[in-house]
Design a protein around this motif. Structure first.
Motif, PDB file in Angstrom:
ATOM      1  N   LEU A 115       0.806  -1.253   0.041  1.00 20.65           N
ATOM      2  CA  LEU A 115      -0.017   0.081   0.171  1.00 20.65           C
ATOM      3  C   LEU A 115       0.994   1.296   0.030  1.00 20.65           C
ATOM      4  N   LYS A 116       0.522   2.340  -0.589  1.00 23.41           N
ATOM      5  CA  LYS A 116       1.391   3.377  -0.837  1.00 23.41           C
ATOM      6  C   LYS A 116       0.995   4.060   0.504  1.00 23.41           C
ATOM      7  N   GLN A 117      -0.254   3.879   1.029  1.00 16.03           N
ATOM      8  CA  GLN A 117      -0.552   4.812   2.551  1.00 16.03           C
ATOM      9  C   GLN A 117      -1.304   4.011   3.071  1.00 16.03           C
ATOM     10  N   GLN A 118      -1.570   3.899   4.273  1.00 12.26           N
ATOM     11  CA  GLN A 118      -2.608   3.037   5.029  1.00 12.26           C
ATOM     12  C   GLN A 118      -3.878   3.594   4.936  1.00 12.26           C
ATOM     13  N   PRO A 119      -4.915   3.011   4.312  1.00  9.18           N
ATOM     14  CA  PRO A 119      -6.185   3.431   4.242  1.00  9.18           C
ATOM     15  C   PRO A 119      -6.931   3.762   5.773  1.00  9.18           C
ATOM     16  N   LYS A 120      -7.563   4.700   5.997  1.00  6.74           N
ATOM     17  CA  LYS A 120      -8.071   5.050   7.342  1.00  6.74           C
ATOM     18  C   LYS A 120      -9.582   5.163   7.200  1.00  6.74           C
ATOM     19  N   GLN A 121     -10.168   4.805   8.335  1.00  2.29           N
ATOM     20  CA  GLN A 121     -11.681   4.793   8.540  1.00  2.29           C
ATOM     21  C   GLN A 121     -12.130   6.311   7.827  1.00  2.29           C
ATOM     22  N   GLY A 122     -13.217   6.142   7.014  1.00  2.00           N
ATOM     23  CA  GLY A 122     -13.769   7.526   6.575  1.00  2.00           C
ATOM     24  C   GLY A 122     -13.121   7.720   5.111  1.00  2.00           C
ATOM     25  N   GLN A 123     -12.210   7.274   4.761  1.00  2.00           N
ATOM     26  CA  GLN A 123     -11.654   7.341   3.463  1.00  2.00           C
ATOM     27  C   GLN A 123     -12.407   6.271   2.482  1.00  2.00           C
ATOM     28  N   SER A 124     -11.748   6.248   1.171  1.00  2.00           N
ATOM     29  CA  SER A 124     -12.296   5.185   0.275  1.00  2.00           C
ATOM     30  C   SER A 124     -11.276   4.959  -0.527  1.00  2.00           C
ATOM     31  N   VAL A 125     -11.116   3.455  -0.952  1.00  3.09           N
ATOM     32  CA  VAL A 125     -10.253   3.129  -2.095  1.00  3.09           C
ATOM     33  C   VAL A 125     -10.910   2.639  -2.998  1.00  3.09           C
TER      34      VAL A 125
END
Length: 166
Positions: A115-125
């Motif tokens: 992953l380029k950055q860790q996805p955080k709650q509230g974001q979308s992938v």
């Protein structure tokens, strides 16, 4: 029971159940199957380099199709199936005619790596699903809490009843 991130991850992975609830955005039926995707999400990962993704692909047409790959700007994505508790990477999975391909915790799932950055709650992938016969489908997977449990009210395939009464 969740005394550490590893235990929490195992508990979440083992406990979540994902069920499809029918169509949302139907992809153009111009080529191949009539596919729609819903119930998509990523539990907030405990790792900064790996995550799992879940969704349901519904095929409303008379023709089966196959999911052949998944791509994302977020990192590398592979498709895994789980058979008899063993996870393995696969090149393709069938989306049956008038049926569903379900990705759920403890079963088939998308694996995000590097992953380029860790996805955080509230974001979308954002991911793009590629099929053998149909046009690609772009899907937003919202990042939910690590303990998120999808609603199980519309289970159409309850051959594996894994509802626990905790």
């Amino acid at each position: 029971m969740s005394r550490g991130p590893a235990l929490a991850a195992v508990a979440v992975i083992g406990a979540l159940v994902l069920t499809g609830c029918g169509g949302s955005d139907s992809d153009s039926p111009a080529s191949g199957a009539e596919l729609s995707v819903d119930a998509a999400y990523i539990p907030q990962p405990v790792s900064d380099s790996m995550a799992a993704g879940f969704l349901t692909i519904t095929n409303e047409s008379d023709a089966a199709d196959e999911l052949t790959s998944v791509t994302s700007d977020a990192g590398e994505v592979t498709v895994h199936e789980t058979v008899d508790g063993t996870m393995k990477e696969v090149d393709r999975l069938e989306v049956p005619a008038h049926g569903q391909l379900v990705f759920k915790s403890g079963g088939n799932h998308l694996m995000f790596e590097k992953l380029k950055q860790q996805p955080k709650q509230g974001q979308s992938v954002t991911v793009e699903l590629h099929f053998a016969h149909s046009d690609p489908v772009t899907v937003e997977l919202p990042v939910k809490s690590a303990t998120y449990r999808p609603a199980a009210g519309h289970s159409e395939n309850s051959e594996n009843s894994e509802h626990s009464g905790h």
